[in-house]
Design an enzyme around this catalytic site. Structure first.
Site: not given
Length: 258
Positions: A98, A199, A229
């Protein structure tokens, strides 16, 4: 008992990696902690790689603390960790989840001749969400939004992230994306890009910008069809572990860096 927020550091074992000292630097995501990267880092350490998973500023404490930190703080922390790891190893691969993927790209753009490879898991450098345009105002009106942590399909797994999303901090994160996107052509290292098909945190805006934006001619996209995610803790984590082990071995081989 191990502190889930504690950084992870493992010494290289060159006897397992062809006599070369190979380092791997991994970065957790926004509001997260090394807990999200620990299984991945421990897997790579077992292969003989020297692994560093630092705790980024403002993380592992409170979301209010995170609201006092900026993209510059997180970027500087990861850059310092890379410089230290690079000084101690023959080659270093950088990875992240991320926001950590964006920070890894930042390191690769700033050290194009020193990063041997990039491993990205659902990285973020952009978003399609329209409410981000209101952040300059909202951050002065409300301190936080609901949490973005624990987007995990696998039952019974905890990312150990914050219970709220601090707005000043996330606004700084988003402001860091524009100069990063401008510098993506400076990224020349091989890339392996793990992308969850579902996600709920990072949308589809980032993938084409990264894949088409870097100058690397060695980019592999690996779809993750059974994870959300935080894929490093999800059902597809074994795919990430196996493919990343193969990737590190390939891009840090003496012939590959000659």
């Amino acid at each position: 008992m191990t502190d889930v927020n504690a950084p992870l550091f493992a010494d290289a074992r060159p006897e397992l990696t062809g006599g070369r000292r190979i380092g791997v630097l991994l970065s957790h995501g926004f509001t997260g902690s090394p807990a999200s990267m620990r299984p991945w880092g421990e897997h790579l350490a077992a292969q003989g790689y020297g692994v560093a998973v630092p705790l980024l500023p403002g993380h592992g404490t409170t979301w209010q603390d995170l609201n006092q930190h900026t993209w510059a703080d997180w970027s500087s922390a990861l850059d310092e960790a890379f410089v230290k790891l690079r000084a101690e190893h023959d080659a270093v691969v950088v990875g992240g989840l991320s926001m950590g993927g964006g920070l890894a790209l930042r390191v690769a753009a700033d050290h194009p001749d020193e990063v041997a490879g990039l491993m990205l898991v659902n990285p973020a450098v952009a978003t399609e969400r329209l409410d981000v345009k209101l952040l300059p105002l909202l951050k002065h009106l409300v301190p936080s939004f609901p949490a973005i942590a624990n987007d995990i399909k696998k039952q019974g797994v905890d990312e150990h992230g914050y219970s709220r999303t601090p707005l000043k901090a996330i606004h700084s994160l988003i402001r860091g994306w524009k100069p990063l996107r401008a510098d993506l052509p400076r990224v020349t290292a091989p890339v392996i890009y793990f992308r969850s098909t579902v996600d709920k945190v990072v949308d589809h805006a980032s993938q084409p910008l990264i894949v088409d934006g870097v100058s690397s001619t060695d980019v592999t996209v690996v779809p993750l069809e059974d994870s959300f995610h935080v894929a490093t803790l999800d059902n597809d984590a074994p795919i990430i572990f196996e493919r990343s082990s193969e990737f590190v071995a390939r891009v840090t081989h003496a012939d590959a860096t000659a």
